[in-house]
Design a protein around this motif. Sequence first.
Motif, PDB file in Angstrom:
ATOM      1  N   SER A 186       0.813  -1.227   0.000  1.00  0.00           N
ATOM      2  CA  SER A 186       0.000   0.000   0.000  1.00  0.00           C
ATOM      3  C   SER A 186       0.840   1.268   0.000  1.00  0.00           C
ATOM      4  O   SER A 186       0.452   2.287   0.585  1.00  0.00           O
ATOM      5  CB  SER A 186      -0.957  -0.002   1.209  1.00  0.00           C
ATOM      6  N   ASP A 187       2.000   1.215  -0.674  1.00  0.00           N
ATOM      7  CA  ASP A 187       2.854   2.406  -0.738  1.00  0.00           C
ATOM      8  C   ASP A 187       2.182   3.543  -1.499  1.00  0.00           C
ATOM      9  O   ASP A 187       2.587   4.702  -1.363  1.00  0.00           O
ATOM     10  CB  ASP A 187       4.190   2.050  -1.395  1.00  0.00           C
ATOM     11  N   TRP A 188       1.138   3.230  -2.261  1.00  0.00           N
ATOM     12  CA  TRP A 188       0.399   4.286  -2.954  1.00  0.00           C
ATOM     13  C   TRP A 188      -0.202   5.276  -1.961  1.00  0.00           C
ATOM     14  O   TRP A 188      -0.368   6.461  -2.291  1.00  0.00           O
ATOM     15  CB  TRP A 188      -0.708   3.678  -3.832  1.00  0.00           C
ATOM     16  N   ILE A 189      -0.513   4.818  -0.749  1.00  0.00           N
ATOM     17  CA  ILE A 189      -1.076   5.716   0.265  1.00  0.00           C
ATOM     18  C   ILE A 189      -0.033   6.747   0.685  1.00  0.00           C
ATOM     19  O   ILE A 189      -0.283   7.957   0.655  1.00  0.00           O
ATOM     20  CB  ILE A 189      -1.574   4.919   1.492  1.00  0.00           C
ATOM     21  N   THR A 190       1.142   6.268   1.089  1.00  0.00           N
ATOM     22  CA  THR A 190       2.196   7.152   1.576  1.00  0.00           C
ATOM     23  C   THR A 190       2.632   8.154   0.509  1.00  0.00           C
ATOM     24  O   THR A 190       2.656   9.370   0.744  1.00  0.00           O
ATOM     25  CB  THR A 190       3.402   6.312   2.033  1.00  0.00           C
ATOM     26  N   GLU A 191       2.963   7.634  -0.677  1.00  0.00           N
ATOM     27  CA  GLU A 191       3.460   8.512  -1.737  1.00  0.00           C
ATOM     28  C   GLU A 191       2.335   9.318  -2.386  1.00  0.00           C
ATOM     29  O   GLU A 191       2.534  10.482  -2.759  1.00  0.00           O
ATOM     30  CB  GLU A 191       4.208   7.690  -2.787  1.00  0.00           C
ATOM     31  N   GLY A 227       6.507   6.536 -10.297  1.00  0.00           N
ATOM     32  CA  GLY A 227       5.931   7.826 -10.659  1.00  0.00           C
ATOM     33  C   GLY A 227       4.523   7.717 -11.232  1.00  0.00           C
ATOM     34  O   GLY A 227       3.610   8.420 -10.779  1.00  0.00           O
ATOM     35  N   PRO A 228       4.283   6.825 -12.234  1.00  0.00           N
ATOM     36  CA  PRO A 228       2.931   6.688 -12.780  1.00  0.00           C
ATOM     37  C   PRO A 228       1.914   6.207 -11.745  1.00  0.00           C
ATOM     38  O   PRO A 228       0.763   6.662 -11.739  1.00  0.00           O
ATOM     39  CB  PRO A 228       3.113   5.668 -13.908  1.00  0.00           C
ATOM     40  N   VAL A 229       2.330   5.290 -10.851  1.00  0.00           N
ATOM     41  CA  VAL A 229       1.409   4.813  -9.807  1.00  0.00           C
ATOM     42  C   VAL A 229       1.056   5.954  -8.852  1.00  0.00           C
ATOM     43  O   VAL A 229      -0.109   6.139  -8.482  1.00  0.00           O
ATOM     44  CB  VAL A 229       2.033   3.625  -9.038  1.00  0.00           C
TER      45      VAL A 229
END
Length: 408
Positions: A288-293, A339-341
């Motif tokens: 779930s690194d999409w949350i942090t970044e 970057g795209p994610v």
Amino acid sequence: MSMRRAVLSVFLLSLSAPLWAKNIDLDYHVRFLPDTDQAEVSLTLEKGAPVISLAFNLGKDDVYSDFKADGEWTQDSPARGTWQPADGKATLSYRVRINNKRDSGSFDARMTNDWALLRGDDLVPAVKLRQEDKTVLVSRLQFDLPKGWKSVETGWPRIGKNKFRIDNPERKFDRPTGWIVAGKVGTRRAKLGETDVTVAAPVGEGMRRMDVLTLLTFVWPHAQDVFPRDPAKLLIVGAGDPMWRGGLSAANSYYMHSDRPLVSENGTSSLVHELVHVFSRISDRDRSDWITEGLAEYYAIELMRRAGGLSEERYQKLREQLIGWSKPVKSLRTDNSSGPVTARAVLLLQELDREIRQATKGSTQPRSLDDVTRGLMRLDKASTQDFIEISENVMGGASDVLDNKLLR
């Protein structure tokens, strides 16, 4: 330091632990050795008896060497060493290599004849502490600088010349984590809200210190509205090539390459992105690194917008760029957000913010993504499921935006 300030410092130190605690002084001493690309580090316990053992994670590389200890030092493998201190005053000393080159050829820690730029996490590796009950270590950090080196800056409160108080209430063992810059250093300081902000970089490295402080001054009140934290101190450090050409956040501090624009051509800001990491301290689990970044980049845009630094026209053009950049993305679930994610995560967060605002419009307490973010800040680590549950709780019902195959 005046007598009054010295007495006050001692008084504050005495209040840093519960009255029932057995306080034991732990003094870190660091001496930089530019000729050998090393620092000599020592940990001195006022009384070793209450400390049963300190087990150090030394990592895979041969970074640490020359261990000497009062008591017993055992090293079962290159990656792990354990210190059992002697009963009285006890010291562990060793040397640590400073320069760390990435695969790209750039450095994320470097020492020259004139300065050093590194994280304290590397000076004192991660430790598993075993100690007697009701024991509290009161930690301080002292630097011995080479001849000609001017000063040292850390993200911790200064309590004397080249001396700092290390106090992290969330941890039992206080390590001097966060960024450190020492040597021939130029600094600029400001008080923003309740935080003492310092921008420091080696002289001649092209760091635009006043530009950094000016931008932070504009966005700071809006950051405070979102993140209910006011760190006592924030240190921002930087340098030019061959340091890594990006930004890296750490405890009470972060690093920015001096050539990075404060605001990029598309209107986002790496400076604000890293500020969000330091303020929010949101971390993730379960791919779930999409949350942090995603949140860091969302607020890098949103805080600039709220501060008046991003017009509606520029904002919409930025969204078009994010849409184009993120088209190939099929899922947000990953351990390391590319970057795209991250771009696709920002678009989802913008859509979710609008959905929450619309759902709670006219209620006694209108909500937004800010409320979700504050909920995530209470978690040790956040998963995608945590994010969905908090969002729907804030909104008061199921979310159409989050019913999305990107999150599966």
